[in-house]
Design an enzyme around this catalytic site. Structure first.
Site, PDB file in Angstrom:
ATOM      1  N   GLY A 171      31.018  -4.204 -13.692  1.00  0.00           N
ATOM      2  CA  GLY A 171      32.259  -3.724 -13.109  1.00  0.00           C
ATOM      3  C   GLY A 171      33.227  -3.321 -14.194  1.00  0.00           C
ATOM      4  N   SER A 172      34.427  -2.935 -13.774  1.00  0.00           N
ATOM      5  CA  SER A 172      35.430  -2.445 -14.715  1.00  0.00           C
ATOM      6  C   SER A 172      36.808  -2.583 -14.098  1.00  0.00           C
ATOM      7  CB  SER A 172      35.148  -0.969 -15.037  1.00  0.00           C
ATOM      8  OG  SER A 172      36.106  -0.442 -15.925  1.00  0.00           O
ATOM      9  N   GLY A 173      37.822  -2.623 -14.963  1.00  0.00           N
ATOM     10  CA  GLY A 173      39.193  -2.578 -14.492  1.00  0.00           C
ATOM     11  C   GLY A 173      39.629  -3.755 -13.649  1.00  0.00           C
ATOM     12  N   SER A 174      39.070  -4.940 -13.899  1.00  0.00           N
ATOM     13  CA  SER A 174      39.423  -6.172 -13.170  1.00  0.00           C
ATOM     14  C   SER A 174      39.006  -6.144 -11.712  1.00  0.00           C
ATOM     15  CB  SER A 174      40.937  -6.462 -13.258  1.00  0.00           C
ATOM     16  OG  SER A 174      41.339  -6.615 -14.589  1.00  0.00           O
ATOM     17  N   GLY A 176      37.261  -7.104  -8.610  1.00  0.00           N
ATOM     18  CA  GLY A 176      36.490  -8.268  -8.169  1.00  0.00           C
ATOM     19  C   GLY A 176      36.666  -9.515  -8.998  1.00  0.00           C
ATOM     20  N   ARG A 299      33.059   1.291 -24.972  1.00  0.00           N
ATOM     21  CA  ARG A 299      33.733   2.568 -24.722  1.00  0.00           C
ATOM     22  C   ARG A 299      35.148   2.484 -25.259  1.00  0.00           C
ATOM     23  NH1 ARG A 299      37.411   0.768 -21.308  1.00  0.00           N
ATOM     24  NH2 ARG A 299      36.852  -0.779 -19.736  1.00  0.00           N
TER      25      ARG A 299
END
Length: 432
Positions: A171-174, A176, A299
């Protein structure tokens, strides 16, 4: 979309140089800037995407677009190969999206273009495999266990000791990510995560969650390029139980010994994961016993950190990524202001956007170098407890960290996003 962009949006003459392929993009922050940087170097940016509608700037900036199944490696490679066979050729392949960096690296490598190790990137994106590799190498990480059912998550939390943090294995960006303070919260959140069939991009997700010890201490990120530390960044997050980023300070106002310890730990993490080509964004907490790695992202940072870093230190990491991916010399650093801060305007409730005001006033505020809106009139705001809750962003510079932070916060308060729903027509988010 934006009152002031960190790069020229590129509406001038179209370059006639080689193609530069971008496999999807991040939808907030610097996605637009990557294409502008490629264009500024005389290349022709082309966006490879399943859904061009996710990127309004593509039409605004006159970008070439190829519509394809971006989750299909063969489709991506075929499209890139056709671009390479074009008379102008293909200079590079990259992605500014967490979800596509491995696929972009693999496509570039298959065509003999500069790229990171796609397998190492893919391993890093699996948080369980990342944690395991870091722990095996002696890099400090939270105690952790992966679980494939809610009961297993509760057992893992009992063994680790509450509170714990639950998150998807990818996942990404917090998205969950949540602090769970007892067994009931752990059970409920694990059930919710495991019930998801797909992520916010619509991709299938593994039915596994990571349960890890909650680590106490302020949060930072270390921005690196290859094996070089570019900056240590202080991170601000919203109230528990979520971890939504509300701002950043560059460079982090820290004693030198603490900054050095964070930097050294980040470099050790990259080495353990087989990374060290191009940009990486490593998140850590500084505990009483020293730095602990929360996660390594293979990234360039999101959250407008590259824009603030360029403003503060004069290092343009967006252009540096483009140069590396195309096999070109990196840009030389320029003079920076010394300090910069990012502050976000976050949604306080859900609703339909009926208007956005104050962008021009924010742009004209002292020290402000970038103002962006993360939503637009007609869109619907949902509370997701992730980066998607950020409705606007301001980047400002200052003579010191405190001045930069104050300027960014003051300017962000000038932005007002008007929301409307049947219960509260005309209510706004933000404002004075």
């Amino acid at each position: 979309m934006s009152a002031r962009e960190p790069h020229d949006a590129g509406n001038g003459p179209r370059p006639d140089g080689p193609w530069f392929a971008f496999l999807e993009s991040n939808t907030t922050g610097t996605g637009r800037a990557f294409c502008a940087a490629a264009r500024a170097r005389g290349m022709r940016p082309v966006l490879l995407t399943r859904d061009p509608g996710r990127y309004p700037y593509a039409a605004e900036d006159g970008l070439d677009v190829r519509v394809l199944d971006s989750a299909d490696p063969d489709a991506v490679l075929d499209c890139c190969a056709r671009l390479a066979a074009d008379g102008a050729g293909l200079a590079g392949v990259a992605s500014s999206s967490e979800y596509f960096v491995a696929a972009a690296a693999r496509a570039a490598a298959a065509l003999g273009l500069p790229a990171a190790d796609g397998d190492a990137v893919a391993r890093c994106r699996d948080k369980e495999r990342q944690r395991t590799a870091l722990a095996a190498a002696g890099v400090p990480v939270p105690a952790f266990t992966a679980a494939s059912d809610a009961a297993g998550a509760v057992r893992a939390a009992d063994a680790i000791g509450h509170p714990v943090v639950l998150k998807p294995v990818s996942g990404s960006g917090s998205v969950g990510v949540r602090l769970c303070r007892d067994r009931d919260e752990t059970l409920a959140w694990a059930e919710r995560l495991l019930d998801r069939g797909a992520d916010e991009r619509g991709h299938p997700v593994a039915a596994r969650v990571l349960v890890e010890a909650a680590v106490a201490g302020p949060e930072f990120s270390v921005e690196t390029f290859d094996d070089r530390v570019v900056a240590v960044v202080a991170k601000h997050t919203g109230a528990p139980p979520y971890f939504v980023e509300t701002g950043h300070d560059i460079p982090a106002p820290l004693p030198r010994r603490d900054a050095d310890a964070l930097a050294a730990t980040a470099l050790a993490a990259l080495a353990a994961l087989g990374l060290g080509w191009g940009a990486a964004h490593t998140e850590l907490r500084l505990t009483a016993a020293g730095p602990v790695v929360i996660e390594v992202n293979p990234r360039l940072a999101g959250g407008m950190i590259p824009v603030a870093l360029r403003a503060a230190l004069g290092t343009d990491l967006v252009d540096t990524v483009i140069a590396r991916s195309a096999g070109l010399p990196a840009p030389q650093p320029t003079a920076g202001a010394g300090h910069a801060a990012v502050r976000f305007l976050s949604a306080g409730r859900e609703g339909h956007v009926t208007g956005i005001t104050g962008l021009t006033d924010a742009e004209a505020s002292p020290g402000v170098v970038a103002v962006t809106a993360g939503t637009a009139k007609g869109r619907t705001v949902r509370i997701t407890h992730s980066f998607q809750d950020r409705l606007a962003c301001v980047v400002a510079t200052g003579a010191d960290a405190a001045q930069a932070a104050r300027r960014a916060a003051d300017a962000a308060r000038l932005v007002r996003v008007e929301l409307e729903d049947p219960a509260a027509p005309g209510e706004g988010v933000g404002g004075r």
